[in-house]
Scaffold this motif. Structure first.
Motif, PDB file in Angstrom:
ATOM      1  N   GLU A  25       0.878  -1.165   0.083  1.00 16.65           N
ATOM      2  CA  GLU A  25       0.175   0.032   0.033  1.00 16.65           C
ATOM      3  C   GLU A  25       0.995   1.186  -0.012  1.00 16.65           C
ATOM      4  OE1 GLU A  25      -3.002   2.737  -0.011  1.00 16.65           O
ATOM      5  OE2 GLU A  25      -2.988   0.737  -0.832  1.00 16.65           O
ATOM      6  N   ARG A  28       2.143   1.839  -3.314  1.00 13.03           N
ATOM      7  CA  ARG A  28       1.042   2.294  -4.303  1.00 13.03           C
ATOM      8  C   ARG A  28       0.813   3.836  -4.101  1.00 13.03           C
ATOM      9  NH1 ARG A  28      -1.112  -2.872  -3.464  1.00 13.03           N
ATOM     10  NH2 ARG A  28      -2.463  -2.368  -1.742  1.00 13.03           N
ATOM     11  N   GLN A  29       1.064   4.479  -2.887  1.00 15.00           N
ATOM     12  CA  GLN A  29       0.973   5.748  -2.433  1.00 15.00           C
ATOM     13  C   GLN A  29       2.237   6.260  -3.039  1.00 15.00           C
ATOM     14  OE1 GLN A  29      -1.414   7.750  -0.933  1.00 15.00           O
ATOM     15  NE2 GLN A  29      -2.484   5.833  -1.430  1.00 15.00           N
ATOM     16  N   LYS A  32       1.509   6.849  -6.850  1.00 14.01           N
ATOM     17  CA  LYS A  32       0.463   7.870  -7.112  1.00 14.01           C
ATOM     18  C   LYS A  32       1.098   9.238  -6.586  1.00 14.01           C
ATOM     19  CE  LYS A  32      -4.197   9.487  -5.381  1.00 14.01           C
ATOM     20  NZ  LYS A  32      -3.656  10.691  -5.728  1.00 14.01           N
TER      21      LYS A  32
END
Length: 84
Positions: A25, A28-29, A32
């Motif tokens: 996670e 992913r951040q 992004k």
């Protein structure tokens, strides 16, 4: 018709991390937010062509100041402790 150099350029952001420090996670951040940063600078049209790669380096195979850095060292640093 030939494309201009500008149309061929795609941003590539490469991130190197020591393995097992960040969760899926968190990665992913990272992807992004780095993409968002590029879009903020270059405009929304860059979102679809901005590439972000994350490569993990084995624990102990990353050195700073002549000393290997391990996953445990990075986690200790993140917790506010000095690296071993």
């Amino acid at each position: 018709m030939t494309e201009s150099r500008e149309e061929e350029t795609m941003p590539l952001i490469q991130v190197n991390l020591i393995e097992e420090v960040f969760t899926p996670e968190q990665k992913r951040q990272i992807i992004k937010k780095l993409t968002d940063a590029m879009v903020e600078v270059e405009g929304e049209a860059m979102r679809g062509v901005t590439w972000v790669t994350i490569q993990e380096v084995r624990s102990g195979e990353w050195g700073i100041g002549g000393q290997p850095l391990t996953t445990a060292d990075v986690k200790a640093l993140a917790a506010g402790k000095a690296a071993a």
